[in-house]
Design an enzyme around this catalytic site. Structure first.
Site, short mmCIF file in Angstrom:
data_model
loop_
_atom_site.label_atom_id
_atom_site.label_comp_id
_atom_site.label_asym_id
_atom_site.label_seq_id
_atom_site.Cartn_x
_atom_site.Cartn_y
_atom_site.Cartn_z
N ASN A 188 2.03 105.77 52.38
CA ASN A 188 2.92 106.73 51.69
C ASN A 188 4.36 106.60 52.15
O ASN A 188 5.19 107.45 51.84
CB ASN A 188 2.41 108.16 51.92
N GLU A 212 6.14 112.18 57.68
CA GLU A 212 5.56 112.11 56.34
C GLU A 212 6.66 112.26 55.28
O GLU A 212 7.77 112.69 55.60
CB GLU A 212 4.52 113.22 56.18
#
Ligand code: PGA
Length: 260
Positions: free
Chosen positions: A136, A143
């Site tokens: 990702n 993140e």
């Protein structure tokens, strides 16, 4: 950003290990930033081989790992402290006093993160930071959406990362949801960054990181702003890059003083 495309993960790992060795030869007390995950396994094997066969020493090196799960200790088989011990530290001559990994069992995670930052600073900052990349786009456990200015802190993992990392824990339900991770701002202060990625599954995110726009939605895209970032990838991970011929051309025609 320099993009180095080599045949396979073994060649990439050997190349990355030569970058580490060239730093350590010039500066024995190099401050290394180290990742965990499947990607660096061959890289660590190469470092061990260089220690065993070529006299490469880590005695004065200082290391900082990128991250650790909150709530598990160094004796937990899936902790990153244990990963580093099993895959690198037990085989080389690194001084345990110079090895730093956030303590997953600390009483005060905010204090732990703050003192981690202070330790990096008092070591003189990270010289050479190695990274993997998540599917990702995360680097360390930053993140998507993480601030480009972030420092070491607690983060909540995405469901995707929990799933990706579940084999080590024997199922998603056992993966800690929280981690301590160096921030993107912390990582960007390293003097040199080397990111490794292998395989088809990383091809799309490598394209976004190298040739896409700078965006917190792909945290690794910030490396476009780093003055000395080297992306070392195999042919499969490079398969979606539009300018791969040019990267190859640059690498093949690099001046002698840049050759390792
Ligand atoms: P991997 O993980 O090396 O296991 O693919 C990389 C990462 O999540 O940073």
């Amino acid at each position: 950003m320099e993009v180095v495309i080599l045949e396979n993960s073994e060649e990439c790992s050997a190349y990355a290990a030569r970058i580490a060795a060239s730093w350590l030869k010039k500066k024995p007390n190099t401050v290394l930033g180290l990742p965990t995950g499947r990607t660096p396994l061959n890289f660590y094997r190469q470092l061990i081989r260089m220690y065993q066969e070529e006299g490469l020493s880590f005695k004065q090196a200082v290391t900082f790992n990128l991250d650790e799960y909150v709530g598990i200790g160094k004796d937990h088989p899936a902790s990153y402290a244990n990963f580093m011990q099993q895959n690198l530290f037990r085989f080389i001559d690194a001084n345990p006093e110079n090895i730093h990994i956030p303590d997953g069992l600390c009483h005060d995670v905010e204090l732990e993160c703050q003192s981690y930052e202070e330790m990096i600073k008092s070591a003189g900052g990270i010289d050479l930071q190695f990274l993997g990349i998540g599917g990702n786009g995360h680097i360390a456990f930053n993140e998507p959406g993480s601030s480009f200015a972030s420092r070491t802190r607690v983060k909540t993992l995405t469901e995707k990362t929990i799933q990706d990392n579940s084999p080590e824990f024997g199922g998603t339900e056992n993966v800690p949801m929280h981690v301590m991770t160096m921030g993107i701002g912390s990582i960007m202060e390293a003097k040199q960054i080397v990111l490794l990625a292998f395989g088809e599954s990383k091809a799309e995110v490598i394209r976004q990181m190298v040739e896409g726009p700078l965006t917190a939605s792909v945290p690794a895209s910030i490396l476009q702003m780093h003055p000395k970032a080297t992306i070392v990838i195999d042919r499969q991970a490079a398969s979606k890059l539009e300018r791969s011929d040019y990267y190859q051309w640059v690498f093949n025609n690099r001046p002698d003083w840049q050759r390792l």
